[in-house]
Design an enzyme around this catalytic site. Structure first.
Site: not given
Length: 220
Positions: A30, A127, A160
């Site tokens: 990310d 995702k 995450c």
């Protein structure tokens, strides 16, 4: 016994880490405009993007080592529909993030920062949940590549990154978390997450130690 290689957590400084690039995947979690840029949705929601922005060069050093050493490279993106209808419970726990364009897959916010742009052929996992393994087929893809170890970096440490590391462990992958190539919105969240992962998930390393292990592994 979980070994900790990150200086600043136990002073070990990375000695002893060994990696075989052929069976190792670097998971870059990310590293998106949303989390790393002052105009991204994290900063617009009132949270501090600066720790994430600060680790971009460190993540870049890991990417270079993985690419040069022949390790597999996977990038992840938090990527939602424009109506946020696939966000699940995200905005219940983080309502401040529910902003126009936040994490929308085709928009600038969801793009990976330019300094870490994926190379052709590198896997990009879109995702809708914290973990890169949830509903993505990533575990099966890594298994097909004979990957046994994942090196995890990116943001945010306690959300995450940790979610991905825990699921990697659940899929019987050895986990290395690069402590100084991860970041959270504050130091307490960052450090407590690292300690939790060191306790029960895998190995903590530094970027310098990880680069050295990938470089040495490529020579073997």
């Amino acid at each position: 016994m979980i070994h900790t290689y990150a200086s600043g957590l136990d002073g070990a400084g990375g000695r002893g880490l060994e990696l075989d690039p052929a069976s190792t995947a670097l998971l870059v979690v990310d590293m998106q405009n949303a989390f790393c840029d002052e105009a991204g949705s994290l900063a617009r929601s009132g949270l501090d993007h600066r720790p994430a922005a600060a680790v971009v060069p460190t993540v870049a050093s890991l990417l270079a080592a993985a690419r040069n050493g022949g390790a597999h490279v996977v990038h992840t993106r938090y990527s939602l529909r424009a109506d946020h209808g696939d966000a699940g419970l995200l905005f219940e726990v983080a309502p401040a993030l529910r902003l126009p364009g936040a994490l929308v897959g085709d928009d600038w916010d969801a793009e990976i920062v330019p300094a870490l742009t994926p190379w052709p052929g590198e896997r990009v996992v879109d995702k809708t949940r914290y973990s890169a393994f949830f509903g993505t087929g990533l575990a099966e893809e890594l298994r097909a590549l004979d990957v046994g170890t994942v090196v995890v970096c990116g943001v945010t440490t306690n959300v995450c990154v940790e979610g991905t590391a825990r699921d990697a462990f659940a899929h019987d992958l050895r986990v290395v978390v690069v402590a100084d190539a991860t970041a959270a919105v504050d130091d307490d969240l960052h450090t407590s997450s690292l300690r939790s992962m060191a306790y029960g998930i895998g190995t903590l390393s530094t970027a310098a130690a990880t680069v050295a292990a990938l470089t040495e592994g490529a020579r073997r």
